[in-house]
Design a protein around this motif. Structure first.
Motif, PDB file in Angstrom:
ATOM      1  N   VAL B  96      39.946  48.029  37.956  1.00  0.00           N
ATOM      2  CA  VAL B  96      40.245  48.914  39.082  1.00  0.00           C
ATOM      3  C   VAL B  96      39.897  48.234  40.411  1.00  0.00           C
ATOM      4  CG1 VAL B  96      39.533  51.072  40.209  1.00  0.00           C
ATOM      5  CG2 VAL B  96      40.062  51.061  37.772  1.00  0.00           C
ATOM      6  N   THR B  99      42.361  45.380  41.186  1.00  0.00           N
ATOM      7  CA  THR B  99      43.659  45.949  41.570  1.00  0.00           C
ATOM      8  C   THR B  99      43.614  46.536  42.982  1.00  0.00           C
ATOM      9  OG1 THR B  99      44.053  46.477  39.248  1.00  0.00           O
ATOM     10  CG2 THR B  99      45.457  47.566  40.861  1.00  0.00           C
ATOM     11  N   ALA B 100      42.594  47.351  43.231  1.00  0.00           N
ATOM     12  CA  ALA B 100      42.470  47.986  44.550  1.00  0.00           C
ATOM     13  C   ALA B 100      42.242  46.936  45.627  1.00  0.00           C
ATOM     14  CB  ALA B 100      41.323  49.008  44.547  1.00  0.00           C
ATOM     15  N   ARG B 103      45.446  45.111  46.471  1.00  0.00           N
ATOM     16  CA  ARG B 103      46.345  45.991  47.226  1.00  0.00           C
ATOM     17  C   ARG B 103      45.869  46.138  48.660  1.00  0.00           C
ATOM     18  NH1 ARG B 103      47.450  49.932  42.332  1.00  0.00           N
ATOM     19  NH2 ARG B 103      49.104  48.705  41.384  1.00  0.00           N
ATOM     20  N   ALA B 104      44.542  46.180  48.842  1.00  0.00           N
ATOM     21  CA  ALA B 104      43.995  46.294  50.199  1.00  0.00           C
ATOM     22  C   ALA B 104      44.337  45.041  51.005  1.00  0.00           C
ATOM     23  CB  ALA B 104      42.473  46.496  50.125  1.00  0.00           C
TER      24      ALA B 104
END
Lengths: 227, 108
Positions: B96, B99-100, B103-104
């Motif tokens: 998580v 992935t986050a 994306r950030a």
């Protein structure tokens, strides 16, 4: 039932409860993301929560939700959800000889199957430890329902679940089950074959069908082994 | 979403009924009959086939097309950790976060 069998059932059930906890924790967050997405799509808090409570099938819920979120109708959503669920048909057939009782009791016991409980209860010799299966499902059912309620109620505060990376939870959950299954070279070949068949079918079939079709690779594994 | 409030309830009830039916079908129709011996090997091998298909379609496909994203990387890192026997919960947290994080960075 003899006392000894009762004891075995209790021990299996308790072991299942313990084994189910990590999957319940992961399932909780997965279900939170379902609750958030359902609210964003236009479900009420009650609708998002009841979905988790009475459907209790993650991939089917997400599939049906993604169809209606992009404007699809009820028949398309039900078809997508059922295709994702089709693997439970295969799992139920495999489980059937390990369940006792009449049709109603058998149907009820069949409801307790989720991917992780089915995989963990699989003894590896074609039979299943049904009490382990029930035990593994209990914490997951509780966490799944609770997660959706939390997601539905607090979804607005959480915001965009994709930004938070919550879509990475689901595949890791299944990977951990997969790795536990890779006991020998045949299972590794079948896993690889299933992955390739599923990927090959992605562009040409509706979502859900690639996964169901991949289960047919298990047949090939047997033919090869006996050859 | 184009469904009305009442239609959403019908969708939920329909999905619950179909799911219950699918889960009950095998145990009820087959009864307690034991399956032929060869099928045992098929049953044992069904799990790896189904699970790997679920994983690859989740990380390498989006609807009806192949695709990779930040979650592909996040799950990939978690896969290596799982293979090296890290705990499931730790692996999920790392997947998580990766992935986050990606994306950030991509969104910034």
């Amino acid at each position: 039932m003899t006392g000894e069998a009762d004891e075995g059932a209790h021990a299996s059930f308790r072991r299942g409860l313990r084994l189910g906890v990590p999957f319940a924790v992961v399932g909780f967050f997965l279900s939170v993301s379902f609750g958030v997405l359902a609210r964003q799509a236009g479900f009420s808090v009650a609708q998002a929560s009841v979905t988790a409570l009475i459907v209790f099938a993650g991939s089917a819920q997400f599939a049906a939700l993604s169809v209606v979120s992009v404007g699809g109708g009820i028949p398309a959503a039900l078809t997508a959800g059922s295709l994702m669920n089709a693997r439970f048909l295969a799992m139920g057939i495999a489980l059937a000889p390990s369940l006792p009782g009449g049709p109603l009791k058998r149907a009820a016991q069949g409801q307790t199957v989720v991917d992780s409980s089915w995989a963990l209860a699989n003894r590896g010799d074609g039979t299943f430890d049904r009490w382990l299966l029930f035990g593994t499902t209990v914490p997951q059912y509780a966490a799944w329902t609770l997660g959706s309620v939390v997601g539905a109620v607090f979804g607005d505060a959480l915001g965009d679940t994709e930004r938070l990376g919550l879509d990475a939870i689901y595949p890791v959950f299944f990977l951990s089950l997969l790795f536990a299954e890779l006991r020998g070279p045949t299972s590794r070949r079948v896993a690889l074959g299933g992955a390739l068949v599923a990927l090959a079918l992605v562009p040409v079939t509706p979502p859900g069908v690639p996964i169901l079709a991949a289960s047919a690779v298990a047949l090939v594994g047997v033919v090869r082994r006996s050859a | 979403m184009t469904l009305t409030y009442a239609e959403v309830w019908w969708l939920i009830l329909g999905l619950a009924a179909l799911t219950a039916l699918i889960k009950a079908a095998g145990p009820v129709l087959l009864g307690g009959r034991s399956l032929p011996a060869w099928s045992t090997s098929v049953i044992v091998l069904m799990a790896p086939a189904l699970l790997s298909a679920l994983v690859v379609t989740a990380v390498l496909a989006d609807g009806r097309s192949w695709s990779v994203g930040a979650h592909t990387v996040g799950v990939g890192v978690a896969a290596v950790m799982l293979w090296r026997r890290s705990s499931l919960i730790l692996c999920v947290v790392v997947a998580v976060l990766v992935t986050a994080g990606l994306r950030a960075v991509a969104g910034a």
